[in-house]
Design a protein around this motif. Structure first.
Motif, PDB file in Angstrom:
ATOM      1  N   ILE A 175      -6.864  -1.488  -8.981  1.00  0.00           N
ATOM      2  CA  ILE A 175      -6.873  -2.865  -9.371  1.00  0.00           C
ATOM      3  C   ILE A 175      -5.426  -3.312  -8.926  1.00  0.00           C
ATOM      4  N   LEU A 176      -4.315  -2.781  -9.493  1.00  0.00           N
ATOM      5  CA  LEU A 176      -2.991  -3.082  -9.375  1.00  0.00           C
ATOM      6  C   LEU A 176      -2.714  -3.170  -7.887  1.00  0.00           C
ATOM      7  N   ILE A 177      -3.034  -2.149  -7.102  1.00  0.00           N
ATOM      8  CA  ILE A 177      -2.588  -1.980  -5.554  1.00  0.00           C
ATOM      9  C   ILE A 177      -3.267  -3.097  -4.924  1.00  0.00           C
ATOM     10  N   GLU A 178      -4.626  -3.413  -5.405  1.00  0.00           N
ATOM     11  CA  GLU A 178      -5.201  -4.362  -4.439  1.00  0.00           C
ATOM     12  C   GLU A 178      -4.406  -5.898  -4.741  1.00  0.00           C
ATOM     13  N   ARG A 179      -4.005  -5.941  -5.740  1.00  0.00           N
ATOM     14  CA  ARG A 179      -3.456  -7.355  -6.235  1.00  0.00           C
ATOM     15  C   ARG A 179      -1.764  -7.375  -5.439  1.00  0.00           C
ATOM     16  N   LEU A 180      -1.355  -6.033  -5.483  1.00  0.00           N
ATOM     17  CA  LEU A 180       0.087  -6.077  -4.757  1.00  0.00           C
ATOM     18  C   LEU A 180       0.052  -6.358  -3.132  1.00  0.00           C
ATOM     19  N   LEU A 181      -0.931  -5.638  -2.652  1.00  0.00           N
ATOM     20  CA  LEU A 181      -1.444  -5.719  -1.206  1.00  0.00           C
ATOM     21  C   LEU A 181      -1.741  -7.111  -0.880  1.00  0.00           C
ATOM     22  N   ASN A 182      -2.298  -7.952  -1.654  1.00  0.00           N
ATOM     23  CA  ASN A 182      -2.481  -9.321  -1.404  1.00  0.00           C
ATOM     24  C   ASN A 182      -1.477  -9.982  -1.574  1.00  0.00           C
ATOM     25  N   GLU A 183      -0.568  -9.782  -2.590  1.00  0.00           N
ATOM     26  CA  GLU A 183       0.799 -10.545  -2.909  1.00  0.00           C
ATOM     27  C   GLU A 183       1.834 -10.148  -1.897  1.00  0.00           C
ATOM     28  N   LYS A 184       1.947  -8.832  -1.530  1.00  0.00           N
ATOM     29  CA  LYS A 184       3.322  -8.143  -0.508  1.00  0.00           C
ATOM     30  C   LYS A 184       2.694  -7.284   0.434  1.00  0.00           C
ATOM     31  N   PRO A 185       1.632  -7.707   1.330  1.00  0.00           N
ATOM     32  CA  PRO A 185       1.163  -6.813   2.168  1.00  0.00           C
ATOM     33  C   PRO A 185       2.008  -6.164   3.157  1.00  0.00           C
ATOM     34  N   ARG A 186       3.057  -6.420   3.262  1.00  0.00           N
ATOM     35  CA  ARG A 186       4.083  -5.910   4.476  1.00  0.00           C
ATOM     36  C   ARG A 186       5.127  -5.151   3.496  1.00  0.00           C
ATOM     37  N   ASN A 187       5.185  -5.019   2.346  1.00  0.00           N
ATOM     38  CA  ASN A 187       6.395  -4.216   1.321  1.00  0.00           C
ATOM     39  C   ASN A 187       5.980  -2.812   1.826  1.00  0.00           C
ATOM     40  N   PRO A 188       7.209  -2.032   2.269  1.00  0.00           N
ATOM     41  CA  PRO A 188       7.031  -0.510   2.662  1.00  0.00           C
ATOM     42  C   PRO A 188       6.585   0.036   1.265  1.00  0.00           C
ATOM     43  N   GLU A 189       7.102  -0.215   0.025  1.00  0.00           N
ATOM     44  CA  GLU A 189       6.887   0.601  -1.063  1.00  0.00           C
ATOM     45  C   GLU A 189       5.451   0.538  -1.449  1.00  0.00           C
ATOM     46  N   VAL A 190       4.924  -0.674  -1.275  1.00  0.00           N
ATOM     47  CA  VAL A 190       3.441  -0.978  -1.642  1.00  0.00           C
ATOM     48  C   VAL A 190       2.574  -0.281  -1.032  1.00  0.00           C
ATOM     49  N   LEU A 191       2.919  -0.004   0.374  1.00  0.00           N
ATOM     50  CA  LEU A 191       2.053   0.320   1.406  1.00  0.00           C
ATOM     51  C   LEU A 191       2.157   2.033   1.207  1.00  0.00           C
ATOM     52  N   ARG A 192       3.371   2.600   0.799  1.00  0.00           N
ATOM     53  CA  ARG A 192       3.314   3.946   0.525  1.00  0.00           C
ATOM     54  C   ARG A 192       2.384   4.401  -0.630  1.00  0.00           C
ATOM     55  N   LEU A 193       2.708   3.476  -1.692  1.00  0.00           N
ATOM     56  CA  LEU A 193       1.818   3.717  -3.015  1.00  0.00           C
ATOM     57  C   LEU A 193       0.503   3.787  -2.708  1.00  0.00           C
ATOM     58  N   ALA A 194       0.002   2.560  -1.752  1.00  0.00           N
ATOM     59  CA  ALA A 194      -1.372   2.568  -1.609  1.00  0.00           C
ATOM     60  C   ALA A 194      -1.949   3.679  -0.763  1.00  0.00           C
ATOM     61  N   ASP A 195      -1.150   4.144   0.138  1.00  0.00           N
ATOM     62  CA  ASP A 195      -1.439   5.316   1.043  1.00  0.00           C
ATOM     63  C   ASP A 195      -1.639   6.670   0.073  1.00  0.00           C
ATOM     64  N   GLN A 196      -0.875   6.811  -0.943  1.00  0.00           N
ATOM     65  CA  GLN A 196      -0.951   7.941  -1.749  1.00  0.00           C
ATOM     66  C   GLN A 196      -2.099   7.657  -2.550  1.00  0.00           C
ATOM     67  N   LEU A 197      -2.221   6.525  -3.040  1.00  0.00           N
ATOM     68  CA  LEU A 197      -3.607   6.220  -3.933  1.00  0.00           C
ATOM     69  C   LEU A 197      -4.703   6.621  -3.066  1.00  0.00           C
ATOM     70  N   TYR A 198      -5.241   5.977  -2.016  1.00  0.00           N
ATOM     71  CA  TYR A 198      -6.201   6.215  -1.273  1.00  0.00           C
ATOM     72  C   TYR A 198      -6.448   7.713  -0.908  1.00  0.00           C
ATOM     73  N   TYR A 199      -5.306   8.199  -0.554  1.00  0.00           N
ATOM     74  CA  TYR A 199      -5.465   9.510   0.080  1.00  0.00           C
ATOM     75  C   TYR A 199      -5.961  10.526  -1.212  1.00  0.00           C
ATOM     76  N   GLU A 200      -5.224  10.336  -2.291  1.00  0.00           N
ATOM     77  CA  GLU A 200      -5.545  11.284  -3.381  1.00  0.00           C
ATOM     78  C   GLU A 200      -7.045  11.160  -3.901  1.00  0.00           C
TER      79      GLU A 200
END
Length: 299
Positions: A175-200
């Motif tokens: 829920i949190l990562i989807e909100r952050l991806l909407n707010e800051k879709p090009r932020n490197p740390e958001v993308l790294r954490l999203a990648d980690q979450l989706y891969y896990e």
């Protein structure tokens, strides 16, 4: 102030009831060092209430001084901004050295006198996450939430997200990562954490969807991204094979970009999986395509 009002009303009631009970006031006698003090019981009660009121006013005044942000208040609380800065500096050194436990302790201590309490608690929480002390990290996040300002919210959410992923709270993290991806879709740390979450969570398609923006923002080096790309594509092929729906796998494959369709590693993985599903005709078509590519490379 409500307490003062209650005490004041009691006093007023005492003054009004005193004369009414003049003939039935009782008596209070005290003997102190051979001195005898006598008074009516109502007078004693009024004197006692006034004493408590004075003590409360003194307590309230001292508390105001202790909680003030003046130099005197900080000195009385032993909360020196200079000491807080020194502690933060030492904590940062411990953090770089990998001594996360000591770093967390110093960040917590620095919060008492730091100009930014939220930052100290967040740094302490991050150190505890690195140290796998997840319960303490959660408690520190709760402390940070009490003083978190709008400008600090994004940093707070990132630390919260790291804790949720580390603690396998994947639903909350999603829920949190989807909100952050909407707010800051090009932020490197958001993308790294999203990648980690989706891969896990084996959400390989979500990682695939993120790959274009990850390449553009250079979240990782290109060689690393190429490795991640190969891992998630092969993972997605195997995932669709496990669903035992050949058509779903075939439709997905045909919807991929030409660069993916012409990739030998992905083609070979598809051939293997299609044969597992009994789709030999489709597998043979891909084998022919591979043969053509390999013959072109030789010439």
């Amino acid at each position: 102030m409500l307490k003062i009002l209650v005490i004041f009303l009691i006093l007023v009631a005492g003054f009004f009831l005193g004369p009414l009970l003049q003939g039935h006031q009782g008596s209070a006698i005290f003997v102190v060092a051979n001195y005898k003090i006598s008074m009516s019981f109502i007078s004693f009660v009024i004197l006692l209430i006034l004493t408590f009121l004075c003590f409360y006013l003194i307590y309230w005044f001292i508390k105001k001084i202790f909680n003030s942000k003046t130099t005197l208040g900080r000195w009385l609380r032993l909360k020196s901004p200079h000491k807080a800065v020194k502690r933060i500096e030492q904590a940062q050194i411990f953090l770089l050295e990998g001594n996360y436990q000591q770093a967390a302790k110093l960040f917590m201590k620095s919060a008492k006198g730091a100009t930014n309490t939220t930052l100290s608690y967040l740094l302490a929480a991050q150190a505890q996450i690195e140290n796998d002390e997840l319960i303490q990290a959660n408690q520190l996040l709760e402390q940070a939430a009490k003083s978190c300002q709008p400008r600090e919210l994004f940093a707070f959410q990132l630390v919260q997200l790291r804790l949720q992923i580390k603690n396998h709270e994947y639903d909350a993290a999603q829920i949190l990562i989807e909100r952050l991806l909407n707010e800051k879709p090009r932020n490197p740390e958001v993308l790294r954490l999203a990648d980690q979450l989706y891969y896990e969570t084996a959400n390989y398609q979500a990682v695939i969807d993120l790959l274009p923006i990850m390449y553009k923002t250079k979240v990782y080096s290109e060689s690393q991204l190429d490795q991640f790309k190969q891992a998630v594509y092969i993972g997605r092929i195997k995932q669709l094979t496990a669903d035992e729906d050949p058509q779903q796998l075939i439709n997905w494959w045909k919807s991929q970009p030409r660069a993916i369709l012409n990739n030998l590693s992905y083609q070979k993985a598809m051939i293997y999986c299609l044969k597992q599903l009994g789709q030999t005709d489709e597998a043979d078509k891909l084998q022919v395509a591979i043969t053509k590519i390999e013959s072109q490379e030789r010439t």
